[in-house]
Scaffold this motif. Structure first.
Motif, PDB file in Angstrom:
ATOM      1  N   ASP A 282       6.648   5.136 -14.482  1.00 49.76           N
ATOM      2  CA  ASP A 282       6.360   6.360 -13.719  1.00 49.76           C
ATOM      3  C   ASP A 282       5.568   6.114 -12.439  1.00 49.76           C
ATOM      4  O   ASP A 282       4.585   6.802 -12.154  1.00 49.76           O
ATOM      5  CB  ASP A 282       5.624   7.373 -14.607  1.00 49.76           C
ATOM      6  CG  ASP A 282       6.427   7.740 -15.840  1.00 49.76           C
ATOM      7  OD1 ASP A 282       7.654   7.940 -15.709  1.00 49.76           O
ATOM      8  OD2 ASP A 282       5.840   7.810 -16.931  1.00 49.76           O
ATOM      9  N   VAL A 283       5.995   5.127 -11.641  1.00 54.66           N
ATOM     10  CA  VAL A 283       5.277   4.813 -10.396  1.00 54.66           C
ATOM     11  C   VAL A 283       6.128   5.026  -9.142  1.00 54.66           C
ATOM     12  O   VAL A 283       5.750   4.599  -8.060  1.00 54.66           O
ATOM     13  CB  VAL A 283       4.728   3.366 -10.409  1.00 54.66           C
ATOM     14  CG1 VAL A 283       3.639   3.207 -11.432  1.00 54.66           C
ATOM     15  CG2 VAL A 283       5.849   2.353 -10.616  1.00 54.66           C
TER      16      VAL A 283
ATOM     17  N   ARG B  30       6.656   4.927  -3.283  1.00 52.63           N
ATOM     18  CA  ARG B  30       7.052   5.556  -2.009  1.00 52.63           C
ATOM     19  C   ARG B  30       5.860   5.712  -1.065  1.00 52.63           C
ATOM     20  O   ARG B  30       5.963   5.450   0.128  1.00 52.63           O
ATOM     21  CB  ARG B  30       7.675   6.921  -2.274  1.00 52.63           C
ATOM     22  CG  ARG B  30       9.066   6.845  -2.805  1.00 52.63           C
ATOM     23  CD  ARG B  30       9.665   8.236  -2.965  1.00 52.63           C
ATOM     24  NE  ARG B  30      10.948   8.155  -3.625  1.00 52.63           N
ATOM     25  CZ  ARG B  30      11.401   9.016  -4.505  1.00 52.63           C
ATOM     26  NH1 ARG B  30      10.673  10.077  -4.833  1.00 52.63           N
ATOM     27  NH2 ARG B  30      12.571   8.860  -5.062  1.00 52.63           N
ATOM     28  N   GLU B  31       4.745   6.164  -1.605  1.00 55.22           N
ATOM     29  CA  GLU B  31       3.545   6.398  -0.784  1.00 55.22           C
ATOM     30  C   GLU B  31       2.996   5.116  -0.162  1.00 55.22           C
ATOM     31  O   GLU B  31       2.374   5.175   0.895  1.00 55.22           O
ATOM     32  CB  GLU B  31       2.441   7.037  -1.639  1.00 55.22           C
ATOM     33  CG  GLU B  31       2.727   8.452  -2.054  1.00 55.22           C
ATOM     34  CD  GLU B  31       1.749   8.982  -3.099  1.00 55.22           C
ATOM     35  OE1 GLU B  31       0.860   8.225  -3.553  1.00 55.22           O
ATOM     36  OE2 GLU B  31       1.893  10.157  -3.478  1.00 55.22           O
ATOM     37  N   ASN B  32       3.216   3.982  -0.784  1.00 49.22           N
ATOM     38  CA  ASN B  32       2.626   2.728  -0.326  1.00 49.22           C
ATOM     39  C   ASN B  32       3.630   1.736   0.247  1.00 49.22           C
ATOM     40  O   ASN B  32       3.266   0.629   0.614  1.00 49.22           O
ATOM     41  CB  ASN B  32       1.860   2.072  -1.481  1.00 49.22           C
ATOM     42  CG  ASN B  32       0.638   2.871  -1.831  1.00 49.22           C
ATOM     43  OD1 ASN B  32      -0.393   2.765  -1.193  1.00 49.22           O
ATOM     44  ND2 ASN B  32       0.763   3.734  -2.847  1.00 49.22           N
ATOM     45  N   ARG B  33       4.875   2.169   0.350  1.00 52.22           N
ATOM     46  CA  ARG B  33       5.936   1.267   0.817  1.00 52.22           C
ATOM     47  C   ARG B  33       5.699   0.743   2.233  1.00 52.22           C
ATOM     48  O   ARG B  33       5.874  -0.445   2.493  1.00 52.22           O
ATOM     49  CB  ARG B  33       7.282   1.961   0.730  1.00 52.22           C
ATOM     50  CG  ARG B  33       8.422   1.033   1.044  1.00 52.22           C
ATOM     51  CD  ARG B  33       9.748   1.739   0.923  1.00 52.22           C
ATOM     52  NE  ARG B  33      10.813   0.801   1.162  1.00 52.22           N
ATOM     53  CZ  ARG B  33      11.908   0.747   0.465  1.00 52.22           C
ATOM     54  NH1 ARG B  33      12.113   1.595  -0.506  1.00 52.22           N
ATOM     55  NH2 ARG B  33      12.840  -0.133   0.744  1.00 52.22           N
ATOM     56  N   ALA B  34       5.309   1.582   3.145  1.00 56.57           N
ATOM     57  CA  ALA B  34       5.110   1.140   4.537  1.00 56.57           C
ATOM     58  C   ALA B  34       4.008   0.085   4.625  1.00 56.57           C
ATOM     59  O   ALA B  34       4.160  -0.940   5.306  1.00 56.57           O
ATOM     60  CB  ALA B  34       4.789   2.328   5.432  1.00 56.57           C
ATOM     61  N   GLU B  35       2.913   0.320   3.912  1.00 56.98           N
ATOM     62  CA  GLU B  35       1.813  -0.646   3.927  1.00 56.98           C
ATOM     63  C   GLU B  35       2.231  -1.957   3.248  1.00 56.98           C
ATOM     64  O   GLU B  35       1.900  -3.049   3.719  1.00 56.98           O
ATOM     65  CB  GLU B  35       0.591  -0.049   3.231  1.00 56.98           C
ATOM     66  CG  GLU B  35      -0.655  -0.877   3.379  1.00 56.98           C
ATOM     67  CD  GLU B  35      -1.863  -0.231   2.706  1.00 56.98           C
ATOM     68  OE1 GLU B  35      -2.888  -0.920   2.642  1.00 56.98           O
ATOM     69  OE2 GLU B  35      -1.776   0.918   2.240  1.00 56.98           O
TER      70      GLU B  35
ATOM     71  N   GLY C 158      21.701   0.732 -10.574  1.00 58.35           N
ATOM     72  CA  GLY C 158      21.270   0.810  -9.178  1.00 58.35           C
ATOM     73  C   GLY C 158      20.532   2.082  -8.842  1.00 58.35           C
ATOM     74  O   GLY C 158      20.226   2.334  -7.683  1.00 58.35           O
ATOM     75  N   GLY C 159      20.231   2.894  -9.843  1.00 53.29           N
ATOM     76  CA  GLY C 159      19.675   4.218  -9.621  1.00 53.29           C
ATOM     77  C   GLY C 159      18.208   4.297  -9.257  1.00 53.29           C
ATOM     78  O   GLY C 159      17.796   5.232  -8.586  1.00 53.29           O
ATOM     79  N   HIS C 160      17.414   3.320  -9.677  1.00 58.35           N
ATOM     80  CA  HIS C 160      15.990   3.408  -9.368  1.00 58.35           C
ATOM     81  C   HIS C 160      15.336   2.021  -9.411  1.00 58.35           C
ATOM     82  O   HIS C 160      15.820   1.120 -10.097  1.00 58.35           O
ATOM     83  CB  HIS C 160      15.276   4.372 -10.323  1.00 58.35           C
ATOM     84  CG  HIS C 160      15.329   3.934 -11.747  1.00 58.35           C
ATOM     85  ND1 HIS C 160      16.418   4.143 -12.552  1.00 58.35           N
ATOM     86  CD2 HIS C 160      14.432   3.274 -12.508  1.00 58.35           C
ATOM     87  CE1 HIS C 160      16.188   3.656 -13.749  1.00 58.35           C
ATOM     88  NE2 HIS C 160      14.990   3.105 -13.752  1.00 58.35           N
ATOM     89  N   PRO C 161      14.247   1.844  -8.657  1.00 58.32           N
ATOM     90  CA  PRO C 161      13.565   0.557  -8.640  1.00 58.32           C
ATOM     91  C   PRO C 161      12.882   0.261  -9.967  1.00 58.32           C
ATOM     92  O   PRO C 161      12.370   1.168 -10.623  1.00 58.32           O
ATOM     93  CB  PRO C 161      12.532   0.704  -7.519  1.00 58.32           C
ATOM     94  CG  PRO C 161      12.436   2.143  -7.209  1.00 58.32           C
ATOM     95  CD  PRO C 161      13.630   2.821  -7.765  1.00 58.32           C
ATOM     96  N   VAL C 162      12.896  -1.025 -10.338  1.00 58.32           N
ATOM     97  CA  VAL C 162      12.194  -1.476 -11.539  1.00 58.32           C
ATOM     98  C   VAL C 162      11.238  -2.628 -11.219  1.00 58.32           C
ATOM     99  O   VAL C 162      10.539  -3.113 -12.096  1.00 58.32           O
ATOM    100  CB  VAL C 162      13.174  -1.887 -12.660  1.00 58.32           C
ATOM    101  CG1 VAL C 162      14.016  -0.695 -13.102  1.00 58.32           C
ATOM    102  CG2 VAL C 162      14.053  -3.052 -12.240  1.00 58.32           C
TER     103      VAL C 162
ATOM    104  N   PRO D 278      -0.640  -3.903  -1.533  1.00 61.62           N
ATOM    105  CA  PRO D 278      -0.833  -2.499  -1.917  1.00 61.62           C
ATOM    106  C   PRO D 278      -0.147  -2.127  -3.233  1.00 61.62           C
ATOM    107  O   PRO D 278      -0.683  -1.328  -4.002  1.00 61.62           O
ATOM    108  CB  PRO D 278      -0.235  -1.715  -0.752  1.00 61.62           C
ATOM    109  CG  PRO D 278      -0.320  -2.639   0.398  1.00 61.62           C
ATOM    110  CD  PRO D 278      -0.156  -4.020  -0.156  1.00 61.62           C
ATOM    111  N   PHE D 279       1.028  -2.688  -3.512  1.00 59.51           N
ATOM    112  CA  PHE D 279       1.699  -2.374  -4.770  1.00 59.51           C
ATOM    113  C   PHE D 279       0.889  -2.873  -5.964  1.00 59.51           C
ATOM    114  O   PHE D 279       0.887  -2.247  -7.023  1.00 59.51           O
ATOM    115  CB  PHE D 279       3.106  -2.965  -4.807  1.00 59.51           C
ATOM    116  CG  PHE D 279       4.144  -2.181  -4.041  1.00 59.51           C
ATOM    117  CD1 PHE D 279       3.820  -1.043  -3.311  1.00 59.51           C
ATOM    118  CD2 PHE D 279       5.465  -2.585  -4.060  1.00 59.51           C
ATOM    119  CE1 PHE D 279       4.798  -0.323  -2.613  1.00 59.51           C
ATOM    120  CE2 PHE D 279       6.450  -1.875  -3.375  1.00 59.51           C
ATOM    121  CZ  PHE D 279       6.115  -0.747  -2.654  1.00 59.51           C
TER     122      PHE D 279
END
Length: 102
Positions: free
Chosen positions: A12-13, A18-23, A46-50, A72-73
């Motif tokens: 559930d992250v 998404r919020e930290n992708r740019a950083e 292919g539906g979601h990142p793991v 950041p991740f």
């Protein structure tokens, strides 16, 4: 030396990712390690990142581990498990990541 960084996401992250992708993406280009190839690991459909897979050049494991610890991740809890391993490509690999002409 080449290093493979294999990262598995916590549950559930997606929103935190998404919020930290740019950083996170900016850090990949920060010069701390030399990125060779990187991207998301995704579900079989292919539906979601793991997770993430990052291949970098760095002098030693400690440099890579420090880099990962400050990503950041990692700080925000996107990654629940990270494995760092030295990587040597096969001479028979169809794609070459290192210059073999020298």
């Amino acid at each position: 030396m080449l290093w493979a960084v294999h990262c598995l996401d916590a549950d559930d992250v997606l929103e935190i990712r998404r919020e930290n992708r740019a950083e996170h993406s900016a850090r990949l280009r920060s010069g701390i390690v030399d990125p060779v190839c990187y991207g998301m690991l995704v579900s079989d459909d292919g539906g979601h990142p793991v997770g993430s897979l990052i291949l970098v050049r760095a002098e030693d494991r400690e440099t890579v581990e420090r880099y990962v610890a400050q990503d950041p991740f990692m700080i925000k809890g996107v990654w629940r498990q990270v494995t760092v391993g030295a990587f040597t490509e096969s001479e028979n690999s169809p794609a070459r990541l290192t210059d073999t002409s020298s």
